[in-house]
Design an enzyme around this catalytic site. Structure first.
Site, PDB file in Angstrom:
ATOM      1  N   ASP A  38       0.855  -1.188   0.000  1.00  0.00           N
ATOM      2  CA  ASP A  38       0.000   0.000   0.000  1.00  0.00           C
ATOM      3  C   ASP A  38       0.888   1.233   0.000  1.00  0.00           C
ATOM      4  O   ASP A  38       2.016   1.205   0.517  1.00  0.00           O
ATOM      5  CB  ASP A  38      -0.914   0.015   1.233  1.00  0.00           C
ATOM      6  CG  ASP A  38      -2.177   0.837   1.011  1.00  0.00           C
ATOM      7  OD1 ASP A  38      -3.266   0.255   0.968  1.00  0.00           O
ATOM      8  OD2 ASP A  38      -2.063   2.068   0.864  1.00  0.00           O
ATOM      9  N   ASN A  93      -5.493  -4.795  -6.603  1.00  0.00           N
ATOM     10  CA  ASN A  93      -6.703  -4.227  -6.025  1.00  0.00           C
ATOM     11  C   ASN A  93      -6.645  -2.709  -5.860  1.00  0.00           C
ATOM     12  O   ASN A  93      -7.681  -2.055  -5.815  1.00  0.00           O
ATOM     13  CB  ASN A  93      -6.955  -4.891  -4.665  1.00  0.00           C
ATOM     14  CG  ASN A  93      -8.036  -4.209  -3.874  1.00  0.00           C
ATOM     15  OD1 ASN A  93      -9.206  -4.243  -4.231  1.00  0.00           O
ATOM     16  ND2 ASN A  93      -7.636  -3.555  -2.783  1.00  0.00           N
ATOM     17  N   TYR A 170     -12.767   7.162 -13.967  1.00  0.00           N
ATOM     18  CA  TYR A 170     -12.843   5.910 -13.210  1.00  0.00           C
ATOM     19  C   TYR A 170     -13.539   4.831 -14.037  1.00  0.00           C
ATOM     20  O   TYR A 170     -13.049   3.705 -14.155  1.00  0.00           O
ATOM     21  CB  TYR A 170     -13.600   6.146 -11.904  1.00  0.00           C
ATOM     22  CG  TYR A 170     -13.743   4.914 -11.033  1.00  0.00           C
ATOM     23  CD1 TYR A 170     -12.725   4.542 -10.163  1.00  0.00           C
ATOM     24  CD2 TYR A 170     -14.893   4.129 -11.086  1.00  0.00           C
ATOM     25  CE1 TYR A 170     -12.850   3.410  -9.364  1.00  0.00           C
ATOM     26  CE2 TYR A 170     -15.028   2.997 -10.289  1.00  0.00           C
ATOM     27  CZ  TYR A 170     -14.003   2.647  -9.429  1.00  0.00           C
ATOM     28  OH  TYR A 170     -14.126   1.518  -8.644  1.00  0.00           O
TER      29      TYR A 170
END
Length: 283
Positions: A38, A93, A170
């Site tokens: 992350d 992800n 998006y």
């Protein structure tokens, strides 16, 4: 009884919160060694510490990476292979939904480019380096390990249908992820590398809730949800586990929809939620 990911190695991006964090915990519970990746290192480290405390039979490490930088993704994959010996599951992800993302008239080029870099290029690079690593996987029958692996790319229900609230960059990025995943699945199927897309519906995660920052925006999404509620991150983690495990061994190139029925609905009546989340998800 061995877990569904026993002895396997998983790398999960966006693992500091939401779907990524819940998936990291669930994958570890099922026996995987996990690298939590992350840009928010603190969140990833907290997740790794939680896993170490709850599941001492597996290893969990955290590392910082910006998926918008190819070198960071390569370094994360290299770290997983160095520390754990192989890579069996790559869950691409990480992604963004920028609050300034709007329609074709209002979305600035810098927002478009940023979204494409993280949501699309980041997934491409994740697939690229995962494929290179998975090609090196050796068979170890005693541990149930084989060449190849499973790549899971987070797309979205908006890759399949238009969104009720404008978010052009998006939506375009997630549609591209879906198309790219299908092609990679075909190219690498005979290598034993499966590539599937996970298509979440609206979830009660910071990513979406920060975007749906008004009651009007939330209501426009809710009216299309037959179940009358937003999904929970752990419900997507369970779907990701299925795609990561050998339970889905004959699945590749699919768009796995976990959307509360949204993509099958025309419109539902706006009102009180029809069903609450299962008690096991909220307790």
């Amino acid at each position: 009884m061995p877990g569904r990911l026993e002895n396997k190695v998983a790398l999960i991006t966006g693992a500091g919160s939401g779907i990524g964090l819940e998936s990291s915990i669930l994958f570890a519970q099922e026996g995987a060694n996990v690298l939590l990746v992350d840009i928010n290192l603190e969140g990833a480290e907290k997740g790794a510490a939680m896993i170490a405390k709850r599941f001492p039979n597996v290893r969990a490490l955290a590392t910082k990476a910006d998926v918008g930088k190819e070198a960071d993704i390569k370094a994360a994959v290299d770290l997983a292979v160095k520390e754990f010996g192989r890579l069996d599951v790559m869950f691409n992800n990480a992604g963004i939904m920028h609050p300034a993302d709007d329609n074709a008239l209002n979305t600035e080029e810098r927002i478009w480019d940023l979204t494409m870099t993280i949501n699309l290029k980041g997934v491409w690079w994740g697939c690229k380096y995962a494929i290179l690593a998975m090609r090196q996987n050796a068979t170890d029958e005693s541990k149930g390990l084989h060449p190849g692996g499973s790549i899971i790319n987070t797309a979205s229900f908006v890759a399949l249908m238009g969104a009720a609230t404008p978010q052009l960059a998006y939506t375009a990025s997630k549609g591209a992820v879906l198309a790219m995943s299908r092609e990679l699945a075909m190219v690498h199927a005979k290598e034993g590398i499966r590539v599937n897309s996970l298509c979440p519906g609206p979830l009660k995660t910071p990513l979406l809730m920060d975007f749906l920052d008004t009651a009007e925006k939330r209501d426009r999404r809710m009216i299309h949800l037959p179940m009358g509620r937003f999904g929970e991150a752990v419900e997507l983690a369970k779907a990701a586990l299925f795609l990561a495990s050998d339970d889905s061994s004959y699945m590749t190139g699919t768009d796995f929809k976990v959307d509360g029925g949204l993509s099958s609905a025309y419109v539902t009546a706006l009102g009180e939620p029809l069903l609450p989340p299962p008690a096991s998800l909220v307790n």
